[in-house]
Design an enzyme around this catalytic site. Structure first.
Site, PDB file in Angstrom:
ATOM      1  N   HIS A  65       8.565 -40.247   4.496  1.00 15.57           N
ATOM      2  CA  HIS A  65       8.219 -40.904   3.234  1.00 15.57           C
ATOM      3  C   HIS A  65       9.481 -41.379   2.530  1.00 15.57           C
ATOM      4  CE1 HIS A  65       8.916 -36.637   2.299  1.00 15.57           C
ATOM      5  NE2 HIS A  65       9.373 -37.052   1.127  1.00 15.57           N
ATOM      6  N   CYS A 189      12.048 -31.908  -4.576  1.00 16.62           N
ATOM      7  CA  CYS A 189      12.717 -32.412  -3.378  1.00 16.62           C
ATOM      8  C   CYS A 189      13.354 -33.746  -3.728  1.00 16.62           C
ATOM      9  CB  CYS A 189      11.737 -32.553  -2.214  1.00 16.62           C
ATOM     10  SG  CYS A 189      10.514 -33.862  -2.414  1.00 16.62           S
TER      11      CYS A 189
END
Length: 677
Positions: A65, A189
């Site tokens: 991603h 993250c």
């Protein structure tokens, strides 16, 4: 979610055998739907995110991603592989692959929807349904969370039954519920799209499964974050940080038993983390007293070895040292440029300064730079210790670094002092102390004991041997000539270009700037070779995109324009976008050119007193003309190699042609292979 994934974005028979091929196959579906505008540019962004941390998860899941300017709207593509694809998960290959694409400016609502998918991936029933699905449309509906339409057979009339009223049970006092162990957690993250929310769901689920644990999670993702209520934090019995980027407003959680790990640990072993924080609470450990996880531990799962942690500790020190090197070194270099190489003998400007004399200004620049440069070793040692033991490591680290300067142990002494200081503090933190002393541990006890121990070791035990080693290294550098100097130049050039600003590059750079603390002819040659080699990769990529633009995508050609400036300024990271998109061609070509430049710089005897600056400090370089020839030679070698290597592959359908683009090859015809320069 209704517009984010459709049947056309589902591949139930994904035939790719590598993660790069899988990302490309799914991205091509996005291209076909108009969701992505530049295939190679988008894949470069995916690869850059993958380089930060593998996106494979336990349970056979891969979630590549990124956020990219080449994405027109938030999009999700799904592929199912029969053989599995390695995405770096500890338990093996992934068969369920989700490619998540978010625009660079994605709004909060869309990112929240993507986060809900991340939470769904922690549901075993959801994953089982994906593995048995046979229809792309039904799979897309399952991922979207569409409610299945009821069938006539599923609609039944409620049965009318009359049951006797139950006899009332005698009233008993309800049992008081057992008090739950309360945990507050933060997950985050680098992209803030997937891992952040999967870790949150995993921790919350583990808390529910435990029965007597309540977990409240603050997700610091791309969709922003909602702070946990102050009363929830105040009432918590423990804290879990599962993150790969710094926790925002971390001081809110001070004074609690804390476990600090990487975000993947929050996904893969939540029950273990809950157990760890409960054990720390039982022992009375808090972030202000006894052992708590250090900044290094948060990026490492249980599999991280000592070598990985050591590299992170050293990089912590180097990253804080570099601004002092740059500011101090450039000021010293400017002083030499204006006042000549005798300016180091000028009297203190605090006692003698004439406003109208150039030499006074040169002396001012030199002396300010010298003061800044004097912090090099203490800052290095202090922040190595900080990387190991957090703030309690700063005082003994700085003290040890200053002692290294006092005994002439130099750069090597600073490295040793930082590691010793961090180790001593970590050892002290593991000692259980009475609660009455915990408040003064970080302020008085730890700095006092650790500074005394570090001072003893540096002055009386290891300081002198390290100082002798530093002198031997200096003498060796001064004695280098001929083939030995050239070999060292090749090694430094390869290191500078191997990871383009990564750890190995920083090691070579730190070695060079360490020699500037006490400059000699040999150390100045090393500094010159390191900077010259570091300029080669971005300049070579810029030249390659100019002479053979059709081998590169439109995005890479745009990056090539910026790479001219970045390379000329000695910013090696300017080549990273090219390496991320095509590492097997760009990195070897860069290393070959860097080795040539490093060897020639050493062979020509070029010297450099400034630690940074690129072509803007050429007047401060010894043998400047030959220095520029060395850089030009390396750039030409790297450019030729990358053009040849790229020319040997088939061009992408887009072709990346100059101007309007080459016509794509007709079906059944071989595409034209560009001829290398």
């Amino acid at each position: 979610m209704s517009e984010m994934i459709t049947a056309d974005l589902v591949d139930l028979d994904l035939s790719a055998d590598t993660k790069e091929a899988a990302a490309r196959a799914l991205a091509e579906r996005m291209i076909a739907q108009g969701r992505v505008t530049d295939l190679d540019g988008f894949l470069a962004d995916v690869a850059a995110r993958e380089a930060q941390m593998p996106t494979g998860l336990d349970g056979g899941i891969g979630i590549p991603h990124c956020r990219s300017e080449h994405v027109t709207e938030p999009t999700l593509a799904f592929g199912r592989s029969a053989d599995g694809i390695d995405f770096g998960a500890p338990d093996g290959p992934a068969d369920l692959i989700f490619l998540i694409a978010a625009p660079a400016g994605a709004d909060d609502a869309h990112l929240t929807i993507l986060s809900s998918l991340a939470r769904q991936l922690m549901d075993e029933d959801f994953k089982a349904a994906l593995r048995t699905a046979t229809d792309a449309g039904a799979t897309a509906a399952l991922i979207r969370g569409d409610e299945p339409e009821p069938t006539p057979e599923s609609i039944t009339e409620p049965e009318s039954t009359t049951e006797p009223e139950p006899r009332p049970e005698p009233e008993t006092a309800p049992a008081a519920p057992a008090a739950k162990f309360k945990i507050v957690a933060v997950t985050s993250c680098p992209t803030g799209i997937a891992h952040t929310y999967m870790a949150a769901e995993s921790l919350e689920k583990a808390g529910r499964d435990a029965g007597d644990v309540e977990v409240l999670v603050e997700t610091q993702g791309s969709a922003g974050f909602t702070r946990l209520a102050p009363e929830a934090i105040a009432g918590a019995d423990g804290v879990i940080f599962a993150h790969d980027v710094p926790v925002r407003e971390k001081d809110r959680f001070a004074g609690k038993p804390t476990v600090d790990v990487g975000v993947k640990a929050g996904i893969n072993r939540p029950a273990e983390l809950i157990g760890e924080v409960r054990e720390k609470a039982a022992r009375g450990e808090t972030t202000s007293g006894a052992a708590s996880a250090t900044p290094v531990d948060r990026a490492g799962d249980a599999g991280d070895g000592y070598g990985t942690k050591l590299r992170k500790w050293l990089m912590s020190g180097v990253s804080y040292m570099v601004p002092f090197v740059a500011a101090g070194g450039l000021l010293i270099a400017l002083g030499f440029a204006i006042g000549g190489y005798t300016i180091n003998k000028a009297p203190s400007v605090a006692e003698h300064f004439v406003w109208t004399q150039t030499d006074s200004w040169a002396a001012l620049l030199f002396q300010v730079g010298s003061v800044a440069f004097a912090f090099l070793v203490p800052v290095l040692a202090g922040f190595i210790a900080y990387g190991m033991a957090d703030r309690p490591g700063l005082v003994p680290g700085f003290v040890g670094g200053s002692i290294a300067l006092t005994i002439n142990a130099g750069f090597l002494g600073g490295l040793a002092a930082g590691l010793i200081a961090g180790g001593v503090v970590m050892a002290i933190q593991k000692v259980n102390v009475p609660p009455v002393l915990r408040g003064i541990m970080p302020v008085v006890v730890i700095p006092l004991i650790s500074s005394a121990v570090v001072g003893f070791l540096m002055f009386l035990v290891i300081g002198k041997p390290i100082a002798s080693l530093q002198r031997a290294l200096t003498d060796w550098l001064n004695s280098l000539s001929g083939a030995n100097a050239i070999i060292l130049g090749i090694i430094l050039g390869l290191m500078m270009c191997f990871d383009l600003g990564g750890p190995l590059n920083k090691v070579a750079y730190a070695f060079a700037v360490g020699g500037l603390a006490n400059p000699t002819e040999g150390s100045l040659k090393v500094m010159a070779a390191v900077m010259a080699a570091g300029m080669v990769p971005p300049l070579a990529m810029a030249l390659a995109t100019t002479v053979r633009g059709r081998l590169f995508t439109k995005t890479e050609r745009e990056n090539g324009k910026a790479a001219w400036v970045l390379g000329a300024s000695f910013i090696t990271e300017g080549a990273i976008p090219f390496a991320a998109a095509d590492p097997l061609r760009v990195i070897p070509a860069s290393m070959a050119g860097g080795a040539v430049t490093g060897a020639l710089s050493m062979a020509f005897g070029c010297t450099l007193r400034a630690p940074h600056g690129g072509i803007f400090v050429v007047p401060l370089i010894g043998n400047p003309f030959l220095y520029l020839i060395a850089i030009a030679a390396g750039v030409c070698v790297s450019t030729a190699l990358v053009v040849i290597l790229k020319g040997m592959r088939k061009p992408a359908p887009e072709g990346g042609a100059d101007g309007a683009g080459d016509a794509p090859a007709q079906k059944g015809q071989e595409p034209k292979i560009p001829v290398a320069a």
